[in-house]
Motif scaffolding. Sequence first.
Motif, PDB file in Angstrom:
ATOM      1  N   TYR A 160       0.826  -1.202   0.000  1.00  0.00           N
ATOM      2  CA  TYR A 160       0.000   0.000   0.000  1.00  0.00           C
ATOM      3  C   TYR A 160       0.867   1.261   0.000  1.00  0.00           C
ATOM      4  CZ  TYR A 160      -4.157   2.765   0.924  1.00  0.00           C
ATOM      5  OH  TYR A 160      -5.197   3.649   0.806  1.00  0.00           O
ATOM      6  N   PRO A 168      -5.016  -2.300   5.028  1.00  0.00           N
ATOM      7  CA  PRO A 168      -5.822  -2.178   3.809  1.00  0.00           C
ATOM      8  C   PRO A 168      -6.333  -3.539   3.335  1.00  0.00           C
ATOM      9  CG  PRO A 168      -3.497  -1.682   3.387  1.00  0.00           C
ATOM     10  CD  PRO A 168      -3.640  -1.828   4.854  1.00  0.00           C
ATOM     11  N   SER A 169      -7.494  -3.532   2.726  1.00  0.00           N
ATOM     12  CA  SER A 169      -8.022  -4.767   2.159  1.00  0.00           C
ATOM     13  C   SER A 169      -7.280  -5.040   0.852  1.00  0.00           C
ATOM     14  CB  SER A 169      -9.515  -4.605   1.868  1.00  0.00           C
ATOM     15  OG  SER A 169      -9.682  -3.671   0.824  1.00  0.00           O
ATOM     16  N   LYS A 221      -8.458  -5.259  -2.012  1.00  0.00           N
ATOM     17  CA  LYS A 221      -8.935  -4.346  -3.049  1.00  0.00           C
ATOM     18  C   LYS A 221      -8.281  -2.966  -2.901  1.00  0.00           C
ATOM     19  CE  LYS A 221     -13.186  -2.478  -4.878  1.00  0.00           C
ATOM     20  NZ  LYS A 221     -14.548  -2.097  -4.493  1.00  0.00           N
ATOM     21  N   ASP A 222      -8.215  -2.492  -1.663  1.00  0.00           N
ATOM     22  CA  ASP A 222      -7.546  -1.200  -1.416  1.00  0.00           C
ATOM     23  C   ASP A 222      -6.130  -1.208  -1.987  1.00  0.00           C
ATOM     24  OD1 ASP A 222      -9.702  -0.405   0.072  1.00  0.00           O
ATOM     25  OD2 ASP A 222      -8.766  -0.828   2.018  1.00  0.00           O
ATOM     26  N   LYS A 239      -4.753   1.130  -4.971  1.00  0.00           N
ATOM     27  CA  LYS A 239      -3.656   2.051  -4.671  1.00  0.00           C
ATOM     28  C   LYS A 239      -2.497   1.847  -5.650  1.00  0.00           C
ATOM     29  CE  LYS A 239      -1.120   4.713  -1.922  1.00  0.00           C
ATOM     30  NZ  LYS A 239      -1.430   5.937  -1.249  1.00  0.00           N
TER      31      LYS A 239
END
Length: 560
Positions: free
Chosen positions: A239, A371-372, A374-375, A379
């Motif tokens: 991330y 963060p997931s 998907k996040d 990102k």
Amino acid sequence: MTTFKELGLNSEIMKSLSDLGFLEPSPVQEKAITFILKSKKDLIALAQTGTGKTAAFGLPILNQIKTGRKDLQAIIICPTRELCIQISEDIKKLAKYSKGIITTAVYGGERIDIQIRALRKGTNIVVGTPGRVHDLIRRKILKLQNIRWLVLDEADEMLDMGFKDDLDAILEETPKTRQTLLFSATMSKSVNAIARKYMGDAEEISIGEKNIGAEKVTHEYFMVHPRDRFEALKRILDYLPGVYGILFCRTRRETGEIADKLKEANYDTEALHGDISQNMRTNIMDRFKRKQVRLLVATDVAARGIDVSDLSHVINYNLPDQNGAYIHRSGRTGRAQKSGISISIITPREVRRIGELEGTIGKKFELKKVPSGKDVCLKQIDNFLEEIEKTDIKNTNNEQYFKNFIERLKKINKEDLIKIFLTHKFNHFMDVYKNTQDLNATAKIFNTRSGEENHVSLKINFGKKEGFDIKGLFALINSDRKLKGIEIGRINLKLENSIFSVEKSRADDVVKQLQGAIFRGKKIDIKKSNETVGFHERRRENQSRGFKRKRKGFKRRSNI
Ligand code: ADP
Ligand code: MG
């Protein structure tokens, strides 16, 4: 604020300071430089990491070195090889225009004959680690009889690392007329003992917690279950695409393991710890400084004093045992007027440590969500697109390549082209993160009131002053087989002693088992107390879980 010039430094030094971009002295520099330039008295300077201590002793010594001769005039002793190299490089930079001043570094793990040759050529300043310096004294290569300055840098750390005997031997070799300059983050008992034994009537300078960069460090933490720690780390790293920093682990073994696992997963990372050969370490540090290695996985000791100025992050794979070590770790970022982020990955049972740390550093920590999947993917794509937007194609001379291919892809409409393009680039990522779970854990804090009447307060003669903390308390209780599993209620750690509550029915057992026993080298004094305990939450823990060290109590682990 006084300027460097007003402190009385010569023009050669002023020139190198201007090259280095040091505009004004830090507080410890202002005080130490003023003092060392005018006084021959010994000095004890207490200041945290990152406050500019190297120049604080380096500059006034350089200013007073007698040039044009090859005799040894100053010796600087520091705990680790990395620090030794760093200090000697820093001093060489400060002495860039001071003609004829020779600085030599001597440290273990490097061929001694090469160092001996360098010393034989003549040198004015030696920077060394205790073991190697002692060795060179025994071989009659290093002669300290005529030195004017002896600097003990990071004295507390040297003593913690067990260098006391070497230090004693080195100090015995130096003349009574020397000026001793002791720099340390803390005034521990052993530092005090060295000061009393070897230092005359010393001036003391103490600079609070004001790191040059400490204000610029923000502190964040993520809470996960222990089994998810590594997975969470990967997500956090993914991330933070531009991350350039140090990942702290507690032991050499963990350091090696985590670095290996990260490498396997294609991160630009290397481990730095005491088992790695000196050549490798120098090579790793070089590549890290050139940013070819983006993440250095290191133990506290290996990373001690390393000054790489623009680290974006410090990541605590787990919290250090001692709160003081956290200050040292987070002080690796936010240096030289840059901002930085210190991240900690903790488990629910460690949540109380965050409160303690907030007290220690005087700043709030922010709880962040892991963060997931998907996040992370969004990102990554977002970052990539940002780079795409910034790419300048007007001035490339690559037209010759583009032309044919543009023609060839003409059939695909723009939207599909983007999808294909991103799928191709991020396929692996999206696969890895398909169907991943939420890794965030919550702290289970039990209500204070229920059951409180069944508890009794006990007072014990261990406090924060000697590093006693919640973990230490649990370790102590668990060190006795008969007490294992006893429920501890509220805990109030104070400087000199601590109060905690236990189940009423077991209070007598606790006193009986622990009174007079030895814990961490000190005799326990424990008794029932009427003092109320200040914390407003109470935690029930299955204490037998997770604390494997029983009986023997809680020894500081060696984690070089
Ligand atoms: P410490 O020994 O206290 O941990 P260092 O001597 O390693 O601190 O210095 C920390 C960082 O601050 C280094 O990058 C150093 O170059 C920088 N620095 C030191 N003094 C100054 C100053 N007066 N102005 C700007 N930067 C400085
Ligand atoms: Mg230092």
